[in-house]
Design a protein around this motif. Structure first.
Motif, PDB file in Angstrom:
ATOM      1  N   THR A  67      41.767  39.893  23.484  1.00  0.00           N
ATOM      2  CA  THR A  67      42.854  38.918  23.423  1.00  0.00           C
ATOM      3  C   THR A  67      42.421  37.487  23.703  1.00  0.00           C
ATOM      4  OG1 THR A  67      43.390  39.239  25.752  1.00  0.00           O
ATOM      5  CG2 THR A  67      44.522  40.664  24.167  1.00  0.00           C
ATOM      6  N   GLY A  68      41.358  37.313  24.425  1.00  0.00           N
ATOM      7  CA  GLY A  68      40.932  35.977  24.828  1.00  0.00           C
ATOM      8  C   GLY A  68      41.636  35.488  26.082  1.00  0.00           C
ATOM      9  N   ASP A  69      42.584  36.297  26.595  1.00  0.00           N
ATOM     10  CA  ASP A  69      43.274  35.952  27.840  1.00  0.00           C
ATOM     11  C   ASP A  69      42.287  36.040  29.003  1.00  0.00           C
ATOM     12  OD1 ASP A  69      45.537  35.827  26.307  1.00  0.00           O
ATOM     13  OD2 ASP A  69      46.386  37.706  27.031  1.00  0.00           O
ATOM     14  N   VAL A  70      42.582  35.283  30.056  1.00  0.00           N
ATOM     15  CA  VAL A  70      41.690  35.273  31.215  1.00  0.00           C
ATOM     16  C   VAL A  70      42.476  35.651  32.480  1.00  0.00           C
ATOM     17  CG1 VAL A  70      40.093  33.896  32.593  1.00  0.00           C
ATOM     18  CG2 VAL A  70      40.340  33.429  30.152  1.00  0.00           C
ATOM     19  N   PRO A  71      42.162  36.813  33.085  1.00  0.00           N
ATOM     20  CA  PRO A  71      42.782  37.156  34.371  1.00  0.00           C
ATOM     21  C   PRO A  71      42.010  36.503  35.522  1.00  0.00           C
ATOM     22  CG  PRO A  71      41.558  39.047  33.523  1.00  0.00           C
ATOM     23  CD  PRO A  71      41.420  37.930  32.523  1.00  0.00           C
ATOM     24  N   PHE A  72      42.743  35.834  36.393  1.00  0.00           N
ATOM     25  CA  PHE A  72      42.151  35.210  37.568  1.00  0.00           C
ATOM     26  C   PHE A  72      42.634  35.961  38.810  1.00  0.00           C
ATOM     27  CE2 PHE A  72      41.997  31.767  34.531  1.00  0.00           C
ATOM     28  CZ  PHE A  72      40.790  31.144  34.805  1.00  0.00           C
ATOM     29  N   PRO A  73      41.714  36.476  39.644  1.00  0.00           N
ATOM     30  CA  PRO A  73      42.155  37.078  40.903  1.00  0.00           C
ATOM     31  C   PRO A  73      42.498  35.970  41.906  1.00  0.00           C
ATOM     32  CG  PRO A  73      39.771  37.255  40.690  1.00  0.00           C
ATOM     33  CD  PRO A  73      40.280  36.607  39.429  1.00  0.00           C
ATOM     34  N   VAL A  74      43.707  36.031  42.455  1.00  0.00           N
ATOM     35  CA  VAL A  74      44.117  35.037  43.447  1.00  0.00           C
ATOM     36  C   VAL A  74      44.566  35.756  44.712  1.00  0.00           C
ATOM     37  CG1 VAL A  74      44.833  33.355  41.702  1.00  0.00           C
ATOM     38  CG2 VAL A  74      46.508  34.904  42.637  1.00  0.00           C
ATOM     39  N   VAL A  75      44.484  35.042  45.807  1.00  0.00           N
ATOM     40  CA  VAL A  75      45.012  35.528  47.087  1.00  0.00           C
ATOM     41  C   VAL A  75      45.947  34.438  47.590  1.00  0.00           C
ATOM     42  CG1 VAL A  75      44.453  36.205  49.445  1.00  0.00           C
ATOM     43  CG2 VAL A  75      42.920  36.847  47.584  1.00  0.00           C
ATOM     44  N   PHE A  76      47.176  34.858  47.980  1.00  0.00           N
ATOM     45  CA  PHE A  76      48.142  33.881  48.464  1.00  0.00           C
ATOM     46  C   PHE A  76      48.933  34.453  49.628  1.00  0.00           C
ATOM     47  CE2 PHE A  76      50.388  36.406  45.395  1.00  0.00           C
ATOM     48  CZ  PHE A  76      51.649  36.566  45.929  1.00  0.00           C
ATOM     49  N   SER A  77      49.541  33.550  50.386  1.00  0.00           N
ATOM     50  CA  SER A  77      50.439  33.952  51.472  1.00  0.00           C
ATOM     51  C   SER A  77      51.865  33.739  51.004  1.00  0.00           C
ATOM     52  CB  SER A  77      50.193  33.111  52.723  1.00  0.00           C
ATOM     53  OG  SER A  77      48.910  33.378  53.236  1.00  0.00           O
ATOM     54  N   GLY A  78      52.754  34.586  51.498  1.00  0.00           N
ATOM     55  CA  GLY A  78      54.149  34.461  51.105  1.00  0.00           C
ATOM     56  C   GLY A  78      55.072  35.033  52.160  1.00  0.00           C
ATOM     57  N   ILE A  79      56.368  34.900  51.903  1.00  0.00           N
ATOM     58  CA  ILE A  79      57.392  35.402  52.823  1.00  0.00           C
ATOM     59  C   ILE A  79      58.217  36.443  52.082  1.00  0.00           C
ATOM     60  CG2 ILE A  79      59.429  34.774  54.156  1.00  0.00           C
ATOM     61  CD1 ILE A  79      58.011  32.404  55.053  1.00  0.00           C
ATOM     62  N   THR A  80      58.459  37.567  52.755  1.00  0.00           N
ATOM     63  CA  THR A  80      59.298  38.618  52.188  1.00  0.00           C
ATOM     64  C   THR A  80      60.425  38.940  53.170  1.00  0.00           C
ATOM     65  OG1 THR A  80      57.988  40.437  53.113  1.00  0.00           O
ATOM     66  CG2 THR A  80      57.358  39.638  50.932  1.00  0.00           C
ATOM     67  N   PHE A  81      61.451  39.608  52.665  1.00  0.00           N
ATOM     68  CA  PHE A  81      62.607  40.008  53.474  1.00  0.00           C
ATOM     69  C   PHE A  81      62.782  41.510  53.344  1.00  0.00           C
ATOM     70  CE2 PHE A  81      67.073  41.123  53.912  1.00  0.00           C
ATOM     71  CZ  PHE A  81      67.443  40.455  55.063  1.00  0.00           C
ATOM     72  N   LYS A  82      62.769  42.206  54.482  1.00  0.00           N
ATOM     73  CA  LYS A  82      62.966  43.653  54.469  1.00  0.00           C
ATOM     74  C   LYS A  82      63.783  44.049  55.692  1.00  0.00           C
ATOM     75  CE  LYS A  82      60.645  48.061  54.045  1.00  0.00           C
ATOM     76  NZ  LYS A  82      59.380  48.783  54.011  1.00  0.00           N
ATOM     77  N   MET A  83      64.788  44.907  55.459  1.00  0.00           N
ATOM     78  CA  MET A  83      65.609  45.418  56.560  1.00  0.00           C
ATOM     79  C   MET A  83      64.916  46.626  57.190  1.00  0.00           C
ATOM     80  SD  MET A  83      69.367  45.542  54.946  1.00  0.00           S
ATOM     81  CE  MET A  83      70.478  44.228  55.293  1.00  0.00           C
ATOM     82  N   PHE A  84      65.054  46.734  58.505  1.00  0.00           N
ATOM     83  CA  PHE A  84      64.493  47.870  59.220  1.00  0.00           C
ATOM     84  C   PHE A  84      65.583  48.579  60.011  1.00  0.00           C
ATOM     85  CE2 PHE A  84      60.897  45.008  58.659  1.00  0.00           C
ATOM     86  CZ  PHE A  84      59.939  45.871  58.159  1.00  0.00           C
ATOM     87  N   ARG A  85      65.438  49.885  60.153  1.00  0.00           N
ATOM     88  CA  ARG A  85      66.392  50.681  60.918  1.00  0.00           C
ATOM     89  C   ARG A  85      66.465  50.143  62.354  1.00  0.00           C
ATOM     90  NH1 ARG A  85      66.635  56.212  63.463  1.00  0.00           N
ATOM     91  NH2 ARG A  85      68.719  56.887  62.872  1.00  0.00           N
ATOM     92  N   GLY A  86      67.692  49.977  62.865  1.00  0.00           N
ATOM     93  CA  GLY A  86      67.891  49.490  64.225  1.00  0.00           C
ATOM     94  C   GLY A  86      67.986  47.977  64.327  1.00  0.00           C
ATOM     95  N   GLU A  87      67.738  47.281  63.255  1.00  0.00           N
ATOM     96  CA  GLU A  87      67.786  45.813  63.246  1.00  0.00           C
ATOM     97  C   GLU A  87      69.237  45.334  63.191  1.00  0.00           C
ATOM     98  OE1 GLU A  87      65.228  42.380  61.036  1.00  0.00           O
ATOM     99  OE2 GLU A  87      65.749  44.138  59.865  1.00  0.00           O
TER     100      GLU A  87
END
Length: 176
Positions: A67-87
């Motif tokens: 295809t000629g496409d180029v995959p670049f491996p990246v590492v990034f930081s981010g924020i996620t939201f997840k509910m936990f039992r008892g919260e």
């Protein structure tokens, strides 16, 4: 609730998006990463993707032969939201039924509070149905309710969570 995560990701840049200038390539990688991140929505382990905070590194891309496409491996930081039992969290009522109410909390749209988990509250039917207790505290549409999470369920097909919550505990219920 909110988690700070560091994730590896493969960003694929189409051949026509590649330029000779390094800065434009970096911009193309960041834009594609943000698009991919927004489309992913959520995962079972990390919860809902909220934001990319920092781009830690961009690896060397390797051109795909076909295809000629180029995959670049990246590492990034981010924020996620997840509910936990008892919260303990707060949500907004968006639907009232005879047997309970549905709430929204952040990106989670399907939070169910059963009438069995609302001690002292009883259903009051009408055009604008509500749940009310003996102290005249009301749970109605658009009211903010503090609750405790009993359990969560991941739905792979919709890529979203459902939650079951309760008002059994101290300082839980409508927030004034």
């Amino acid at each position: 609730m909110f988690l700070k995560v560091q994730l590896p990701w493969n960003v694929i840049i189409p051949a026509d998006g590649l330029g000779a200038e390094g800065l434009m390539l970096q911009k193309a990688i960041v834009v594609r990463l943000l698009d991919d991140f927004a489309c992913k929505k959520a995962t079972k382990d990390l919860g809902y993707f909220i934001a990319v905070t920092t781009l830690e590194s961009i690896g060397d891309g390797k051109v795909r032969q076909n295809t000629g496409d180029v995959p670049f491996p990246v590492v990034f930081s981010g924020i996620t939201f997840k509910m936990f039992r008892g919260e303990i969290l707060e949500g907004v009522v968006h639907k009232i039924l005879k047997h309970g109410v549905f709430l929204r909390c952040g990106p989670v749209q399907n939070i169910y509070l059963s009438h069995l988990k609302m001690p002292d509250y009883h259903y009051v039917p009408g055009e604008n149905a509500i749940f009310m207790n003996d102290k005249h505290s009301k749970i109605e549409k658009d009211v903010v309710v503090r609750f405790i999470v009993i359990g969560t369920k991941w739905l792979e097909a919709e890529r979203e969570f459902q939650a079951l919550v309760s008002l059994e505990g101290d300082y839980l219920g409508p927030v004034s």
